[in-house]
Design an enzyme around this catalytic site. Sequence first.
Site, PDB file in Angstrom:
ATOM      1  N   GLU A 311      -0.764   9.195  -0.227  1.00 33.94           N
ATOM      2  CA  GLU A 311      -1.423  10.021  -1.459  1.00 33.94           C
ATOM      3  C   GLU A 311      -1.673  11.532  -0.586  1.00 33.94           C
ATOM      4  O   GLU A 311      -2.699  11.999  -0.616  1.00 33.94           O
ATOM      5  CB  GLU A 311      -2.834   9.481  -1.595  1.00 33.94           C
ATOM      6  CG  GLU A 311      -2.635   7.969  -2.317  1.00 33.94           C
ATOM      7  CD  GLU A 311      -4.135   7.672  -2.807  1.00 33.94           C
ATOM      8  OE1 GLU A 311      -4.253   7.510  -4.086  1.00 33.94           O
ATOM      9  OE2 GLU A 311      -4.906   7.280  -1.876  1.00 33.94           O
TER      10      GLU A 311
HETATM   11  C1  ACM Z   1      -3.442   3.615  -0.864  1.00 34.99           C
HETATM   12  O1  ACM Z   1      -4.114   2.762  -1.599  1.00 34.99           O
HETATM   13  N1  ACM Z   1      -3.492   4.823  -0.911  1.00 34.99           N
HETATM   14  C2  ACM Z   1      -2.924   3.088   0.534  1.00 34.99           C
END
Ligand code: ACM
Length: 674
Positions: A311
Site C-alpha cells: 500500500e
Molecule cells: C496489508 O493488509 N496491507 C498487508
Amino acid sequence: LIFILQALLSCAVFTSAQAPQLNLLPMPTSVKLGTGQLTIDKSFAVALDGFDDQDLDKTIDRFLLQLSRQTGIPLGARAQTKASSPTLVIHAQHGRKATQELQEDESYQLTVMQAGTELTAPNSLGVLRGLQTFLQLIGPTPNGFAAPEVTITDGPRFPWRGLLIDMCRHFIPLDVLERNVDAMAAVKLNVLHLHLSDDEGFRMESKKFPKLTGEGSGGLYYTQAEMREFIAYAHDRGIRVVPEFDMPGHSRSWFLGYPELASAPGPYQLVSSVEPVMDPTQEKTYKFLDEFIGEMAGLFPDAYFHIGGDEVDGQQWNANPKIQNFIRAHGMKNNQDLQAYFNQRLQKIVSKHHKIMVGWDEVLHPALPKSIVVQSWRGQQSLAVAAKGGYRGLLSYGYYLDLMWPAWRHYAIEPLSGDAANLSAEEKSRILGGEACMWTELVTPENIDNRIWPRLAAIAERLWSPASIQDPQSMYRRLDELNWHLELLGLTQRTGEIEMLHQMLGSDDISSLLALADVVEPVKDYVRLDTVKINDSSLPLNHLVDAVSPESDVARNFRTLVETYISGGYKDQNAALQIRERLARWRDNDAVLHPALEESFLLREAEPLSQNLSSVAAVGLASLDSLEKSEIPPEAWRTQQLSILSSARSPTAMLLLMIVDPVQELVMATTGSK
Ligand code: ACM
C-alpha cells in the site's frame, strides 16, 4: 489370522470424513483408535530413550508443568533417563537446529497403550509437536484422568504456519505475546510474524538509530534485551519469530526522528492522516537502511526478513519534482517501477546481511530474484502468479482475523484452491503455507486474545492437517473444547470478555448483559474501521463491541437447533422445548437489562439492541406456537414479523444480532410448505 482379526477389531482406522471424537486440533494425519486407555496418576513419569539435551529436558519440564495444571496432579518429577516404570518414553534421534529452520522436520509418532506411551520423532522439534497432541488426548474419565489408546502418525502439510501480530496500531506487551506463543504451540503453529513498524508507531529499539523509538514510539517499544529473551521463549516452543519493518510506505513513525528519509520535509506526527513514503532516490536512504537492517539481522536470528512493501501511497512521490525527475531519468514509467527499484536495492541489502527477503504482494516484480517470498494479502490469485513465476509464497488473504469472520469461513480458505489448484506439483510446492493476520487498529491487549482465539485454531488446522479434513461441525466441536484448554494456558479469550462486561456495567451481576453479549457479533469486514478517520491508539476501546467474541457460539448452536427442528418436520419435542426455553429467556431479558444499561454511559447505545433481542425472540415464540399447533397464520402476520426482523438486522452499536436469521427460518416455516 486371529491376530490380524484382533488387530482389526481393536483398531479403528479413521478417514478424514469420520474423524474420531477426539479433541485433537489440528487433526493428525493418521489416527488409529484402540479400545483401552492409559491412566494418568501421580506415578506418571517420563523417560528419554535416545537423544537428550538441555532443550529437550526443558521441553519435558514444561510438559509436566502443563500436565499438572491440566489434571491438578502434582508432577514435580523431572524427566529421568532411566525411570523404573515410565508412563511416557520419548525417543528422538537428534536435537533441533539452534535457529529453527523452515522445512525442519516436525513429524512424530505417538502410541498410547494401556501400559504406557511412546513418542518417537526424528528430532526434538517433532517431540514438541507430539507432546501437545498427547496433552490434548488427556481428560477426565469415570476412572480418573486418562488418554485413549491410540496410534498417531503426524506431520504438517505446510512448513510455514503463522500468525502476524501488529503492535503498531496498538502496542502489545511481551507477556501478552508470550501467552499467545503458548497457544500457538498448542495448535502447532510455527511462525510469529511481528509487524514492528508502521505509521502509528516504531516498536523495536535500535541502538544505531535511537530516535526511531525515541521519537516514533510514544514510549511503547521492545528493548533489544527483551526481544532476545522473547525470541528464545518462542524458540523453546518451536516458533520462529520473523520481524517486519514496513517500507517504503506505512513508515510515518520513522520520520519523527529521521525526517530526512521521507519524500517531503515534515515534520511528522504519530497521530495523523498524512501517509508519507521513504525517498528511494537518495543514497542516504540506502545507507541508513543498510546499517539498520544489519543491526536487526543480528538481533533476529530467523533466516527470513520482512520488508513490508504494501500500500505505497504515491502522493509524496508525485508532489516531489526531484523524485519525478529521477523516474524519468531512469526510464521508469510510474511509481510502481520506482518501488521495484527500491525493492531491488533493499533486497541486495537484506541479502548482504544473510537474510531472505519477504514482502507483501506489491513487491512481486520480474526484476527481483526468485529467492524472495511473497505474502499475499490481496488474493489467492497473486499467490498463484508468484508460484508460476518461480517465487515462493504465503497466503494471508482469507485469514484476516480483524474482519470478524466466523471460523468456518477461514476454515474453508484452502491455499491450494482457486488459481493455485491448477498449478503444477512443483509450483504448488512453492506455496509454503500461510499466516493469519491480527491487525490492531481496533484491538488492545485487553481483547486481543478474544480476537485471535479460538478462530486461529481453525486456520492452524487448515495449514497442518490433510486437505481432506474439512467438516466444520467437527472443527467447531473441537474448537469449543480447545477454548478451555487455552484458558488453562493463561489465554483470556473467554474470561477477558467477562471482565470487560463487569467493567462497563459496574456491577457484580452481569447475567442479563451476558445473555445479550452471547448472541451478538461485531460488524464484519471494515464497516467499523471505515468510521475511524485517524488511527489513534489513545482512544478507548471499551464498548460492548470491544468485549464480545467475533463469533457467537450461542447463536450458532441455536441455529443448529432450529435447523434440526425444521428438518425433522417439527416433531422433535426436545428441540422445540430447548428453542422455546431460549426464546423465552431472550424475550424477558430486556425487562431486567434495560434499567442497568441506562446506568452506564458505555452501554446506553446498546438499549435498542436489547429491545430488538426481546422483540425478535417474541417473533420466534409466536412462530413456534403456530408450528406446534400446526396452524398457518395469515400472510399479513408473516409480513409484519418479517418487518420486525428486518429492522432488527441492521447493526446497532456496531453489533449484529445473530439470532435474527434462525428466527426468520421459524417464521418462514409457518407457511406450511417445506
Ligand atoms: C496489508 O493488509 N496491507 C498487508
